[in-house]
Design a protein around this motif. Structure first.
Motif, PDB file in Angstrom:
ATOM      1  N   UNK A 107     -89.930 -17.475  16.829  1.00  0.00           N
ATOM      2  CA  UNK A 107     -90.315 -16.181  17.378  1.00  0.00           C
ATOM      3  C   UNK A 107     -89.078 -15.410  17.846  1.00  0.00           C
ATOM      4  N   UNK A 108     -89.122 -14.107  17.635  1.00  0.00           N
ATOM      5  CA  UNK A 108     -88.026 -13.249  18.083  1.00  0.00           C
ATOM      6  C   UNK A 108     -88.230 -12.922  19.563  1.00  0.00           C
ATOM      7  N   UNK A 109     -88.111 -13.916  20.380  1.00  0.00           N
ATOM      8  CA  UNK A 109     -88.370 -13.778  21.810  1.00  0.00           C
ATOM      9  C   UNK A 109     -87.205 -13.064  22.479  1.00  0.00           C
ATOM     10  N   UNK A 110     -87.509 -12.104  23.309  1.00  0.00           N
ATOM     11  CA  UNK A 110     -86.469 -11.331  23.988  1.00  0.00           C
ATOM     12  C   UNK A 110     -86.106 -12.000  25.305  1.00  0.00           C
ATOM     13  N   UNK A 148     -79.307 -19.226  28.782  1.00  0.00           N
ATOM     14  CA  UNK A 148     -79.676 -19.755  27.468  1.00  0.00           C
ATOM     15  C   UNK A 148     -80.563 -20.989  27.605  1.00  0.00           C
ATOM     16  N   UNK A 149     -80.343 -21.801  28.622  1.00  0.00           N
ATOM     17  CA  UNK A 149     -81.204 -22.962  28.845  1.00  0.00           C
ATOM     18  C   UNK A 149     -82.634 -22.529  29.167  1.00  0.00           C
ATOM     19  N   UNK A 150     -82.781 -21.504  29.997  1.00  0.00           N
ATOM     20  CA  UNK A 150     -84.113 -20.997  30.320  1.00  0.00           C
ATOM     21  C   UNK A 150     -84.777 -20.396  29.090  1.00  0.00           C
ATOM     22  N   UNK A 151     -83.991 -19.685  28.279  1.00  0.00           N
ATOM     23  CA  UNK A 151     -84.535 -19.103  27.048  1.00  0.00           C
ATOM     24  C   UNK A 151     -85.030 -20.198  26.101  1.00  0.00           C
ATOM     25  N   UNK A 152     -84.303 -21.296  26.047  1.00  0.00           N
ATOM     26  CA  UNK A 152     -84.704 -22.417  25.197  1.00  0.00           C
ATOM     27  C   UNK A 152     -86.024 -23.017  25.662  1.00  0.00           C
ATOM     28  N   UNK A 153     -86.216 -23.104  26.975  1.00  0.00           N
ATOM     29  CA  UNK A 153     -87.473 -23.633  27.505  1.00  0.00           C
ATOM     30  C   UNK A 153     -88.642 -22.697  27.204  1.00  0.00           C
ATOM     31  N   UNK A 154     -88.448 -21.403  27.384  1.00  0.00           N
ATOM     32  CA  UNK A 154     -89.538 -20.467  27.111  1.00  0.00           C
ATOM     33  C   UNK A 154     -89.868 -20.416  25.627  1.00  0.00           C
ATOM     34  N   UNK A 155     -88.841 -20.545  24.785  1.00  0.00           N
ATOM     35  CA  UNK A 155     -89.073 -20.539  23.346  1.00  0.00           C
ATOM     36  C   UNK A 155     -89.872 -21.770  22.923  1.00  0.00           C
ATOM     37  N   UNK A 156     -89.555 -22.910  23.497  1.00  0.00           N
ATOM     38  CA  UNK A 156     -90.309 -24.123  23.184  1.00  0.00           C
ATOM     39  C   UNK A 156     -91.756 -24.011  23.654  1.00  0.00           C
ATOM     40  N   UNK A 157     -91.974 -23.406  24.824  1.00  0.00           N
ATOM     41  CA  UNK A 157     -93.342 -23.237  25.325  1.00  0.00           C
ATOM     42  C   UNK A 157     -94.153 -22.299  24.429  1.00  0.00           C
ATOM     43  N   UNK A 158     -93.533 -21.259  23.897  1.00  0.00           N
ATOM     44  CA  UNK A 158     -94.247 -20.345  23.008  1.00  0.00           C
ATOM     45  C   UNK A 158     -94.652 -21.019  21.706  1.00  0.00           C
ATOM     46  N   UNK A 159     -93.862 -21.986  21.252  1.00  0.00           N
ATOM     47  CA  UNK A 159     -94.168 -22.702  20.016  1.00  0.00           C
ATOM     48  C   UNK A 159     -94.950 -23.989  20.272  1.00  0.00           C
ATOM     49  N   UNK A 204     -83.924 -17.164  15.513  1.00  0.00           N
ATOM     50  CA  UNK A 204     -84.816 -16.134  16.053  1.00  0.00           C
ATOM     51  C   UNK A 204     -84.570 -14.755  15.443  1.00  0.00           C
ATOM     52  N   UNK A 205     -83.506 -14.611  14.669  1.00  0.00           N
ATOM     53  CA  UNK A 205     -83.210 -13.309  14.103  1.00  0.00           C
ATOM     54  C   UNK A 205     -82.623 -12.334  15.100  1.00  0.00           C
ATOM     55  N   UNK A 206     -82.107 -12.816  16.215  1.00  0.00           N
ATOM     56  CA  UNK A 206     -81.480 -11.957  17.213  1.00  0.00           C
ATOM     57  C   UNK A 206     -79.969 -12.031  17.081  1.00  0.00           C
ATOM     58  N   UNK A 207     -79.281 -11.148  17.789  1.00  0.00           N
ATOM     59  CA  UNK A 207     -77.825 -11.156  17.762  1.00  0.00           C
ATOM     60  C   UNK A 207     -77.218 -10.986  19.157  1.00  0.00           C
ATOM     61  N   UNK A 208     -78.029 -11.157  20.196  1.00  0.00           N
ATOM     62  CA  UNK A 208     -77.550 -10.907  21.556  1.00  0.00           C
ATOM     63  C   UNK A 208     -77.709 -12.116  22.479  1.00  0.00           C
ATOM     64  N   UNK A 209     -77.943 -13.308  21.937  1.00  0.00           N
ATOM     65  CA  UNK A 209     -78.171 -14.468  22.796  1.00  0.00           C
ATOM     66  C   UNK A 209     -76.884 -14.990  23.414  1.00  0.00           C
ATOM     67  N   UNK A 210     -75.733 -14.535  22.927  1.00  0.00           N
ATOM     68  CA  UNK A 210     -74.491 -14.928  23.585  1.00  0.00           C
ATOM     69  C   UNK A 210     -74.387 -14.342  24.983  1.00  0.00           C
ATOM     70  N   UNK A 211     -75.111 -13.264  25.229  1.00  0.00           N
ATOM     71  CA  UNK A 211     -75.106 -12.674  26.566  1.00  0.00           C
ATOM     72  C   UNK A 211     -75.859 -13.543  27.563  1.00  0.00           C
ATOM     73  N   UNK A 212     -76.606 -14.511  27.081  1.00  0.00           N
ATOM     74  CA  UNK A 212     -77.268 -15.463  27.978  1.00  0.00           C
ATOM     75  C   UNK A 212     -76.311 -16.527  28.478  1.00  0.00           C
ATOM     76  N   UNK A 256     -94.314 -18.036  32.746  1.00  0.00           N
ATOM     77  CA  UNK A 256     -93.258 -19.050  32.628  1.00  0.00           C
ATOM     78  C   UNK A 256     -92.102 -18.728  33.567  1.00  0.00           C
ATOM     79  N   UNK A 257     -91.572 -19.734  34.197  1.00  0.00           N
ATOM     80  CA  UNK A 257     -90.488 -19.542  35.157  1.00  0.00           C
ATOM     81  C   UNK A 257     -89.183 -19.253  34.424  1.00  0.00           C
ATOM     82  N   UNK A 258     -88.468 -18.251  34.904  1.00  0.00           N
ATOM     83  CA  UNK A 258     -87.215 -17.811  34.305  1.00  0.00           C
ATOM     84  C   UNK A 258     -86.070 -18.210  35.230  1.00  0.00           C
TER      85      UNK A 258
END
Length: 468
Positions: free
Chosen positions: A23-26, A38-49, A102-110, A147-149
């Motif tokens: 998913x292209x999760x923002x 990025x760790x929090x984003x990884x957890x939310x992405x896993x929960x969505x899937x 995810x098809x994003x290009x801004x996850x380095x900002x995490x 989901x907790x961020x």
């Protein structure tokens, strides 16, 4: 039907975004001070899937990188996953893999990758060793059933308080006191992995102390650094930092970097490393010099110094290094005590206790005493080995006595019986030497004793079998 427009015309198909594997999760709170890590984003992405976060990491993310899940006895998911919020090799590879998935290009900002050209390449003092969070922020997510961020700000070691609630960040579960795992499915829901208690619980709100001005400055400074992550590579370089420091040195009328360091109550060698050698500062040192200059860190780098010198922070005490030098009299007494301990054959003097007694360090004693310390350390090793041998001999003798005592009770010395008898005496069979002695003694007894003289006490007695 021919008059109906074609929904799949070529020009419209070209406007569709390319398909992505995940998913292209923002990222949550993107572009703000509370930008998601990025760790929090990884957890939310896993929960969505509906996946376990460790499965998402090992089955999808790591195969797209050069990182091995198991290497030299260490597991990436438990030992090194916390570093993906930084700016090192793991952070770069994992963020790039997630961008591709995810098809994003801004996850380095995490992560802190936008600031990697300024800060120490080893990442010293950048990330906290364990997960931290603000219970008030997590409580809001839990109340909203969201989901907790975990913002990137919480993983920074220099930040001790939440900028929203001005409350101290915690790293232990209030219910069981356990540290939280870096990769845990319960983190996305604000729950402890050990006891399932809420991480949003807090006690002692009225007793909590107010954050100091320095703690507020660090939280605000790092917040602004994270918020400007998109344009940070344009000015966050060691060259810009050295150039602006040199100009500030001239504005304050300092003739040299050493004088400027003295005005700031900082180490001379550190200032020379920044101005002349081009060495990058750690985040703690960078925040320290910004605090003493009374300047915002982003403003310090992004804009040239003004014509009027900024006022230095009043009350900024120097961070002095603790020295462990001893007077000549104390040094003589210490060496005499070390020399006297060499004559005792059954007892040794611990170097840490000796250093604490004289108010110094073991490193200082080792450097000053030289040959005497080497003899002192060798004596300690010899006495410890001798005491260990005596203790083992006593345990072996006691083990043999316990096994032979079973024979006096007309009992066959079985494995289970030996284990219970030794456990009753406080002896464990985890030591292979104890286990070998017990089995050898039992085997010798069984070979020499007559079968009619021995009987088993349980029908479930296990035969001794092969010794080893």
């Amino acid at each position: 039907m021919r008059n109906c427009p074609d929904l799949f015309e070529a020009d419209e198909a070209q406007d569709l975004p390319p398909r992505s594997a995940l998913y292209r999760l923002e990222p949550a709170d993107a572009g703000t001070a509370l930008h998601e890590s990025l760790l929090s984003y990884l957890h939310r992405l896993a929960a969505r899937h509906c996946l376990r976060v460790r499965d998402l990491m090992t089955e999808f993310v790591l195969p797209r990188t050069g990182i091995c899940e198991v290497s030299c006895g260490h597991r990436f998911s438990t030992d090194y996953a916390k570093t993906i919020n930084g700016f090192g090799k793991y952070a770069i590879e994992v963020s790039a893999a997630l961008n591709a998935l995810t098809g994003r290009d801004d996850l380095q900002r995490c992560t802190f990758i936008p600031w990697r050209d300024l800060l120490d390449p080893k990442g010293g003092g950048l990330l906290e060793h364990s997960m931290r969070w603000c219970p008030s922020c997590l409580a809001q997510n839990i109340d909203r059933s969201e989901p907790c961020v975990y913002p990137l700000l919480w993983s920074c070691r220099s930040v001790s308080h939440c900028p929203v609630h001005a409350s101290a960040l915690v790293n232990e579960c209030l219910r069981c006191g356990r540290l939280q795992r870096v990769l845990s499915d319960s983190n996305a829901y604000g729950r402890c992995w050990a006891c399932s208690g809420s991480l949003g619980a807090r006690t002692g709100l009225w007793e909590e102390s107010e954050p100091t001005p320095r703690q507020l400055f660090d939280a605000d400074a790092v917040s602004k650094m994270i918020a400007t992550g998109a344009v940070a590579p344009e000015f966050a370089t060691i060259g810009r930092f050295s150039q602006n420091l040199q100009q500030l040195c001239e504005l304050h009328g300092c003739k040299s970097g050493a004088e400027f360091a003295r005005r700031l109550h900082m180490d001379f060698d550190t200032m020379r490393d920044w101005l002349a050698r081009g060495m990058r500062p750690t985040l703690t040192s960078f925040l320290e010099v910004a605090f003493r200059l009374n300047l915002d860190p982003v403003h310090l780098l992004s804009e040239p110094p003004s014509t009027s010198p900024p006022s230095l922070r009043t009350g900024a005490t120097p961070r002095t290094r603790k020295f462990h030098r001893l007077s000549r009299e104390d040094m003589d007494r210490l060496m005499a005590e070390m020399a006297a301990s060499l004559d005792v054959s059954d007892r040794y003097l611990d170097a840490t206790d000796l250093a604490g007694k004289f108010g110094t360090s073991v490193a200082y004693i080792r450097y000053q005493c030289g040959d005497l310390y080497r003899a002192f350390a060798a004596h300690r090793t010899e006495v410890m080995a001798d005491l260990s041998r005596k203790r083992l001999d006593a345990l072996l003798h006691q083990t043999e006595s316990v096994v032979r005592a079973l024979v006096t009770q007309n009992t066959v010395p079985t494995r289970r019986g030996i284990y219970r008898a030794l456990e009753a005496e406080g002896i464990t069979m985890k030591d292979p030497r104890i286990r070998k002695k017990a089995f050898e003694t039992a085997a010798a007894i069984r070979q020499t004793a007559r079968p009619a003289d021995l009987k088993t006490t349980s029908s479930a007695a296990q035969p001794l079998g092969t010794i080893g």
